[in-house]
Scaffold this motif. Sequence first.
Motif, PDB file in Angstrom:
ATOM      1  N   GLY A 106     -17.101  11.177 -63.786  1.00  0.00           N
ATOM      2  CA  GLY A 106     -16.760  12.586 -63.855  1.00  0.00           C
ATOM      3  C   GLY A 106     -17.852  13.567 -63.528  1.00  0.00           C
ATOM      4  O   GLY A 106     -17.652  14.785 -63.647  1.00  0.00           O
ATOM      5  N   GLY A 107     -19.034  13.104 -63.124  1.00  0.00           N
ATOM      6  CA  GLY A 107     -20.091  14.023 -62.739  1.00  0.00           C
ATOM      7  C   GLY A 107     -20.488  14.938 -63.886  1.00  0.00           C
ATOM      8  O   GLY A 107     -20.860  14.488 -64.967  1.00  0.00           O
ATOM      9  N   ALA A 108     -20.380  16.242 -63.669  1.00  0.00           N
ATOM     10  CA  ALA A 108     -20.748  17.207 -64.704  1.00  0.00           C
ATOM     11  C   ALA A 108     -19.848  17.108 -65.923  1.00  0.00           C
ATOM     12  O   ALA A 108     -20.214  17.574 -67.013  1.00  0.00           O
ATOM     13  N   HIS A 109     -18.664  16.518 -65.770  1.00  0.00           N
ATOM     14  CA  HIS A 109     -17.748  16.331 -66.895  1.00  0.00           C
ATOM     15  C   HIS A 109     -17.807  14.907 -67.437  1.00  0.00           C
ATOM     16  O   HIS A 109     -16.957  14.504 -68.236  1.00  0.00           O
ATOM     17  N   GLU A 156     -23.097  13.502 -69.647  1.00  0.00           N
ATOM     18  CA  GLU A 156     -23.737  14.797 -69.475  1.00  0.00           C
ATOM     19  C   GLU A 156     -24.674  15.086 -70.650  1.00  0.00           C
ATOM     20  O   GLU A 156     -24.288  15.044 -71.819  1.00  0.00           O
ATOM     21  N   GLY A 157     -25.921  15.364 -70.333  1.00  0.00           N
ATOM     22  CA  GLY A 157     -26.923  15.644 -71.349  1.00  0.00           C
ATOM     23  C   GLY A 157     -27.648  14.426 -71.889  1.00  0.00           C
ATOM     24  O   GLY A 157     -28.573  14.558 -72.679  1.00  0.00           O
ATOM     25  N   VAL A 215     -29.468  13.900 -67.848  1.00  0.00           N
ATOM     26  CA  VAL A 215     -28.307  14.224 -67.019  1.00  0.00           C
ATOM     27  C   VAL A 215     -27.973  15.701 -67.215  1.00  0.00           C
ATOM     28  O   VAL A 215     -27.614  16.121 -68.320  1.00  0.00           O
ATOM     29  N   ARG A 216     -28.085  16.478 -66.133  1.00  0.00           N
ATOM     30  CA  ARG A 216     -27.770  17.906 -66.174  1.00  0.00           C
ATOM     31  C   ARG A 216     -26.890  18.256 -64.981  1.00  0.00           C
ATOM     32  O   ARG A 216     -27.242  17.959 -63.845  1.00  0.00           O
ATOM     33  N   GLY A 217     -25.758  18.886 -65.256  1.00  0.00           N
ATOM     34  CA  GLY A 217     -24.844  19.255 -64.180  1.00  0.00           C
ATOM     35  C   GLY A 217     -24.361  18.048 -63.394  1.00  0.00           C
ATOM     36  O   GLY A 217     -24.076  18.156 -62.199  1.00  0.00           O
ATOM     37  N   ALA A 269     -35.420  15.111 -63.558  1.00  0.00           N
ATOM     38  CA  ALA A 269     -36.606  14.820 -64.362  1.00  0.00           C
ATOM     39  C   ALA A 269     -36.593  15.640 -65.643  1.00  0.00           C
ATOM     40  O   ALA A 269     -36.437  16.862 -65.600  1.00  0.00           O
ATOM     41  N   GLN A 270     -36.729  14.961 -66.772  1.00  0.00           N
ATOM     42  CA  GLN A 270     -36.937  15.678 -68.027  1.00  0.00           C
ATOM     43  C   GLN A 270     -38.399  16.095 -68.149  1.00  0.00           C
ATOM     44  O   GLN A 270     -38.721  17.144 -68.690  1.00  0.00           O
ATOM     45  N   ARG A 271     -39.266  15.229 -67.621  1.00  0.00           N
ATOM     46  CA  ARG A 271     -40.703  15.494 -67.595  1.00  0.00           C
ATOM     47  C   ARG A 271     -41.203  15.075 -66.217  1.00  0.00           C
ATOM     48  O   ARG A 271     -40.885  13.980 -65.751  1.00  0.00           O
ATOM     49  N   PRO A 272     -41.981  15.894 -65.529  1.00  0.00           N
ATOM     50  CA  PRO A 272     -42.428  15.527 -64.175  1.00  0.00           C
ATOM     51  C   PRO A 272     -43.426  14.378 -64.201  1.00  0.00           C
ATOM     52  O   PRO A 272     -44.200  14.222 -65.155  1.00  0.00           O
ATOM     53  N   GLY A 273     -43.391  13.571 -63.151  1.00  0.00           N
ATOM     54  CA  GLY A 273     -44.378  12.512 -62.994  1.00  0.00           C
ATOM     55  C   GLY A 273     -44.090  11.270 -63.829  1.00  0.00           C
ATOM     56  O   GLY A 273     -43.040  11.131 -64.451  1.00  0.00           O
TER      57      GLY A 273
END
Length: 431
Positions: free
Chosen positions: A289-292, A296-297, A408-410, A415-419
């Motif tokens: 469902g992608g964003a749904h 999600e999150g 998972v966003r949208g 990345a939640q944190r870069p690198g």
Amino acid sequence: MTGRRLTSLLALVTTTAAGATLLTGCGLLPGATGGSREPVTVMTWAPDQTRATNMPGMPAMAQTFARWVNAQGGIDGHELRVLTCNEQNSAAGAAACARRAVRENAVAVVGSYSQNGRAFMAPLEAAGIPYIGGYGLTEDEFTSPLSYPVNGGQAALLAGHGMQLAETCRRVSLVRPDTLAGDKLPSLLNSGLRKASHRSAVDIPAVEDAAEYSRQAARARERAGAEDGCVTAVLGERTQTFFDSFRRLPGNGGAGDGEGRNGEGENGDPVRISSVLGSVGQPVIDRTGGAHSPFEGAYVTGWYPEATHRSWEPMRKVIREHAFADNRVDPADAGVQTTWIAYTVLKTVVESLDSDRVSSVQITHALDRGARIDTGGLTPPLRWKYEDLLAAPGFPRIVNQAVTFQVVRGGRLVAQRPGFVDVGTAVLTAP
């Protein structure tokens, strides 16, 4: 000169020239030019069409890589021949694939997936065939001197996931396979959780190929608790099945609320869900469902940068031009990504040899002597000299101790944190 003698002389010259052409063309003259280099034969295996986890994209990516390099004249002039094998998620299947690799004179097994390390490593070791860039599921992949892992395997993912969850979760329920490999996961997750002085996760074993997980889902939600509880599932392809059972529990609101809080604790407080790459990835999120999606999150720990990262563009270009619309080759799939990196290692090593004939011994010696592999930012630089090994108990062959924290966003893994995050200490301190 008579006509008969002239005819005989012309026949002799023609035959000699033709023979020289055949010898040169088939690559049997060491040191000769003009197509004299022998083909390099390797194997890639993975389970397909089984009731448990399937990884058809890994052999498909191997074949795509071969089409790409062969269209450019091969690897340093060597045609790359890729054998594929269905490992069938069984010890017998893994052993059969390994024996076939030996029988067909493969110089390496590259970018493969199996939960049956003991079954396949013994035949490879007996024949001196290196195992490059396996998926990282089994202890044998991190103990055999002929294994060259490109990631930290499940050990790095679980230890890193514990570190990721420790920032948010007060209590954690872990649902994992009731297998020998699965038995290792709780201690690794707990090692990461302890980095933030958290209590241990609740261990909930589950049958790997079950059709539904209502009982385990209810227990996981209950034990996660009422305040900042988290439920993580690491069941490979069946993780989607587990979270489908989880969201159907009485009191759950179906799909996620956008913050990864997909269930309710015993007092009605939300529960965050999470997993690791390979159990949850972009293809699963898209299918659900992608964003749904219920994901999600959700928090996800991976080995590599997110699939949209620019460092994946060379792989994406090869897939666009040489996969020929093969939908098994998904650039967001962790198995496909691991196979690309593993074949990058093979390509670099073969080019460094500059030899008309490439053997398994040459490849092994080059890797042991410290061939340094630049993966274009997909991993830290890879090298398997003694001083590069992490030497963690049970996982001494880890050289890449980095993971990435994603969320998972949208409907997209970002990345939640870069690198990269170094999880070497957490892996080293796991019981």
